[in-house]
Design a protein around this motif. Structure first.
Motif, short mmCIF file in Angstrom:
data_model
loop_
_atom_site.label_atom_id
_atom_site.label_comp_id
_atom_site.label_asym_id
_atom_site.label_seq_id
_atom_site.Cartn_x
_atom_site.Cartn_y
_atom_site.Cartn_z
N ALA A 176 0.83 -1.20 0.00
CA ALA A 176 0.00 0.00 0.00
C ALA A 176 0.87 1.26 0.00
CB ALA A 176 -0.92 0.00 1.22
N LEU A 177 1.98 1.21 0.76
CA LEU A 177 2.90 2.34 0.80
C LEU A 177 3.51 2.59 -0.58
CD1 LEU A 177 4.45 4.44 2.49
CD2 LEU A 177 6.17 2.68 2.92
N LEU A 178 3.84 1.53 -1.30
CA LEU A 178 4.41 1.67 -2.64
C LEU A 178 3.43 2.37 -3.58
CD1 LEU A 178 6.73 1.06 -4.57
CD2 LEU A 178 5.67 -1.17 -5.02
N GLY A 179 2.15 2.01 -3.48
CA GLY A 179 1.15 2.68 -4.32
C GLY A 179 1.04 4.16 -4.02
N ILE A 180 1.09 4.52 -2.73
CA ILE A 180 1.02 5.93 -2.36
C ILE A 180 2.27 6.67 -2.82
CG2 ILE A 180 1.10 7.49 -0.37
CD1 ILE A 180 -1.66 6.51 -0.95
N VAL A 181 3.43 6.04 -2.67
CA VAL A 181 4.69 6.68 -3.11
C VAL A 181 4.64 6.97 -4.60
CG1 VAL A 181 7.15 6.27 -3.46
CG2 VAL A 181 6.11 5.74 -1.26
N MET A 182 4.22 6.00 -5.39
CA MET A 182 4.17 6.20 -6.85
C MET A 182 3.15 7.26 -7.23
SD MET A 182 6.57 4.33 -7.77
CE MET A 182 6.36 4.69 -9.51
N GLY A 183 2.01 7.29 -6.54
CA GLY A 183 1.01 8.31 -6.84
C GLY A 183 1.50 9.70 -6.49
N SER A 184 2.09 9.86 -5.31
CA SER A 184 2.61 11.16 -4.91
C SER A 184 3.76 11.60 -5.80
CB SER A 184 3.07 11.09 -3.45
OG SER A 184 3.64 12.32 -3.04
N ALA A 185 4.65 10.66 -6.14
CA ALA A 185 5.78 10.98 -7.03
C ALA A 185 5.29 11.41 -8.40
CB ALA A 185 6.71 9.78 -7.14
N SER A 186 4.21 10.76 -8.89
CA SER A 186 3.67 11.12 -10.21
C SER A 186 3.15 12.55 -10.21
CB SER A 186 2.55 10.15 -10.60
OG SER A 186 3.04 8.83 -10.68
N VAL A 187 2.42 12.93 -9.16
CA VAL A 187 1.88 14.29 -9.09
C VAL A 187 3.02 15.31 -9.09
CG1 VAL A 187 0.60 15.91 -7.65
CG2 VAL A 187 -0.22 13.57 -7.92
N ILE A 188 4.00 15.12 -8.22
CA ILE A 188 5.09 16.09 -8.10
C ILE A 188 5.95 16.13 -9.35
CG2 ILE A 188 7.21 16.59 -6.81
CD1 ILE A 188 5.77 15.57 -4.31
N ALA A 189 6.27 14.96 -9.91
CA ALA A 189 7.11 14.91 -11.10
C ALA A 189 6.43 15.54 -12.30
CB ALA A 189 7.50 13.47 -11.41
N LEU A 190 5.16 15.21 -12.54
CA LEU A 190 4.46 15.72 -13.72
C LEU A 190 4.21 17.22 -13.62
CD1 LEU A 190 1.95 12.82 -14.47
CD2 LEU A 190 4.05 13.41 -15.67
N ILE A 191 3.93 17.73 -12.43
CA ILE A 191 3.76 19.17 -12.28
C ILE A 191 5.07 19.89 -12.59
CG2 ILE A 191 3.32 21.03 -10.64
CD1 ILE A 191 1.28 19.27 -9.29
N ASN A 192 6.18 19.37 -12.08
CA ASN A 192 7.48 19.99 -12.34
C ASN A 192 7.88 19.90 -13.81
OD1 ASN A 192 9.12 21.04 -9.86
ND2 ASN A 192 8.05 19.23 -9.11
N ILE A 193 7.60 18.75 -14.42
CA ILE A 193 7.91 18.60 -15.85
C ILE A 193 7.09 19.58 -16.68
CG2 ILE A 193 7.69 17.04 -17.82
CD1 ILE A 193 8.46 14.76 -15.93
N GLY A 194 5.81 19.73 -16.34
CA GLY A 194 4.97 20.70 -17.05
C GLY A 194 5.46 22.12 -16.88
N ASN A 195 5.85 22.50 -15.65
CA ASN A 195 6.35 23.86 -15.41
C ASN A 195 7.67 24.10 -16.13
OD1 ASN A 195 4.19 24.57 -13.82
ND2 ASN A 195 5.19 24.08 -11.89
N ASN A 196 8.57 23.10 -16.12
CA ASN A 196 9.85 23.26 -16.80
C ASN A 196 9.68 23.35 -18.31
OD1 ASN A 196 11.45 23.26 -14.46
ND2 ASN A 196 11.51 21.04 -14.40
N ALA A 197 8.72 22.57 -18.84
CA ALA A 197 8.45 22.64 -20.28
C ALA A 197 7.91 24.02 -20.66
CB ALA A 197 7.47 21.55 -20.68
N ALA A 198 7.01 24.55 -19.82
CA ALA A 198 6.47 25.89 -20.09
C ALA A 198 7.55 26.95 -19.98
CB ALA A 198 5.34 26.19 -19.11
#
Length: 392
Positions: free
Chosen positions: A30-52
Motif C-alpha cells: 500500500a505504501l508503494l502505491g502511495i509513493v508512486m502516486g505522490s511521485a507522479s503528481v510532483i514529477a508531472l507538475i514539475n515537468i509541465g512547469n519546466n516545459a512551459a
C-alpha cells in the motif's frame, strides 16, 4: 476514567505506527502505491512547469519588445526616417526583403536564404557577431555581406574555413564577408532564420533578385513601452504613410500569453493523470485498513471493554491511514523531484523545482489518505464490543 480516555495524540500516533508494523508486506504494498502516486503528481507538475519555462524562454530570448510587421501588399519602399519621427517609441526599424540564392565559396556551392535589410536589423533582432562587424548605413551601396553561423559552417565544409575578408559569389556578384554571426537560437516570431541566412544591404537586393520585395519590417521598441498600444500606433502610422494599406502586426506578448494558457491546460492534464494513480494508491490504503480491522476485531473489543470510546477507535485507525500516506507522501516527494530533475537533464532543460508541486503533491496525498481511511475507521468505531470479543 480509563487510561485510553486520557491518551494524548502522540500516544495514539505511536500506537498507530505500531499497528502499521504488524501489517507486514501488505502495508509495504500500500505504501508503494502511495509513493508512486505522490511521485507522479510532483514529477508531472514539475515537468509541465519546466516545459512551459523552456518554451517561454524561446520567446523572451527574442525580446518581448519586438514587433514584426507584415504587409498584405508589398510596398516599393518604406520611409523609416519618417516613421521614426512619427513613432519615437521605436528604438530601431529594419525592413526586410528575402530571396533564395545559390552561394559559392572556393568551389563549395550551397543554397541559402538571402536577406536584404538596413544596419538597424542587428539591433532589432539582437544579432551578435562571432567576428567582424555588421554593415552600417554607409555600406548600403557596397557589396558587403554578413554570414549566419550555420551557413558559415556549410560553406566551410570543403575544408577551408570561411573568414572575415573572404569573398562569396552570390549569383554573378562577389560579396566580401564583413562578419560572421555567433550561434544563437532563432526567435519563433522572426520571419527569417538568422543562422542560415546571408545578410546584404537592402539596395543591393534589386541586382541579385529583381522579384524580391520588402515583405516584413522588424521593429524594436524603446524601454518600458505598452506593446499592444504601440502596435496600434504603428498600424495607424503605416496606414497614414501607405494610403490605408492593411498590415498584420505580431508582438511577442500575444504569443507568450497564448503559450501560457496552453501550458496551464497541459499542466492540468498532467495533474489529472497523476491523480488517477494517486487514487489507485488510496484504494490500496483502504483495502489494507479494511483487512487490518478484520484481523483486529478482538483487540478493538478489548479496548472498548476497558473504556475506549468510539472516537478513540476511530482516531486510532484514521491515524494509521494518515501515517501510512504521510510516509508515502515524503518518499514520493523525494522520488518525484529526482525523476523531474532527471527528465530535465535528459531533455537539456534548465531545472527549477516548483514549490507548488510539493504543496499540491503532499497535500493531495494526505487528503486521499484521509478520504480512503475514513470509511475503515468509522467501520471499526461502529463495532459492538460483545461481537468483537467473540472473534477468534
Amino acid at each position: 476514567m480509563s487510561a485510553l480516555q486520557v491518551q494524548r495524540p502522540a500516544d495514539l500516533l505511536c500506537e498507530a505506527l505500531v499497528g502499521l508494523r504488524t501489517l507486514g508486506k501488505r502495508s509495504l504494498l500500500a505504501l508503494l502505491g502511495i509513493v508512486m502516486g505522490s511521485a507522479s503528481v510532483i514529477a508531472l507538475i514539475n515537468i509541465g512547469n519546466n516545459a512551459a519555462s523552456e518554451a517561454e524562454a524561446l520567446f523572451k530570448g527574442m525580446g518581448v519588445d519586438t514587433l514584426v510587421l507584415r504587409f498584405s501588399e508589398q510596398p516599393r519602399a518604406l520611409d523609416t526616417v519618417r516613421l521614426h519621427e512619427m513613432l519615437p517609441q521605436l528604438r530601431s526599424i529594419a525592413p526586410i526583403a528575402q530571396a533564395s540564392v545559390s552561394l559559392v565559396f572556393r568551389g563549395q556551392a550551397v543554397h541559402a536564404s538571402l536577406v536584404g535589410s538596413h544596419a538597424a536589423l542587428a539591433d532589432a533582432m539582437r544579432l551578435t557577431l562571432r567576428e567582424g562587424r555588421f554593415f552600417s548605413d554607409f555600406d548600403q551601396l557596397a557589396t558587403f555581406a554578413v554570414v549566419g553561423h550555420q551557413l558559415a559552417q556549410e560553406l566551410s565544409a570543403g575544408g577551408v574555413p570561411l573568414q572575415v575578408g573572404d569573398q562569396v559569389r552570390v549569383n554573378n556578384y562577389l560579396y566580401q564577408v564583413l562578419g560572421i554571426l555567433q550561434d544563437q537560437p532563432d526567435g519563433l516570431l522572426m520571419p527569417i532564420r538568422a543562422s542560415a541566412s546571408l545578410f546584404v544591404p537592402l539596395p543591393g537586393m534589386a541586382r541579385l533578385d529583381g522579384r524580391a520585395g520588402m515583405g516584413e519590417v522588424v521593429m524594436r521598441a524603446a524601454a518600458d513601452q505598452d506593446m499592444p498600444l504601440l502596435a496600434s500606433a504603428v498600424r495607424q502610422a503605416i496606414a497614414h504613410l501607405h494610403g490605408g494599406q492593411d498590415v498584420n502586426i505580431l508582438i511577442a506578448q500575444q504569443m507568450i500569453e497564448g503559450m501560457t494558457r496552453q501550458s496551464r491546460t497541459f499542466s492540468y492534464l498532467l495533474m489529472a493523470l497523476a491523480g488517477v494513480s494517486l487514487v489507485a494508491g488510496g484504494v490500496g490504503v483502504m483495502n489494507v485498513m479494511v483487512m487490518n480491522i478484520a484481523q483486529r476485531k478482538r483487540e478493538i473489543g478489548v479496548r472498548m471493554a476497558l473504556g475506549a470510546r468510539r472516537r478513540d477507535i476511530r482516531y486510532l485507525f484514521l491515524l494509521e491511514a494518515l501515517a501510512l500516506t504521510a510516509i508515502g507522501a515524503l518518499l514520493g516527494a523525494v522520488l518525484g523531484g529526482v525523476f523531474a530533475w532527471g527528465y530535465s537533464l535528459l531533455s537539456g532543460w534548465r531545472f527549477s523545482f516548483a514549490v507548488s508541486s510539493l504543496v499540491l503533491g503532499m497535500g493531495s496525498t494526505l487528503l486521499v489518505g484521509l478520504f480512503f481511511g475514513l470509511y475503515p475507521a468509522m467501520a471499526a468505531a461502529r463495532l459492538q464490543p460483545v461481537e468483537a470479543l467473540r472473534e477468534e
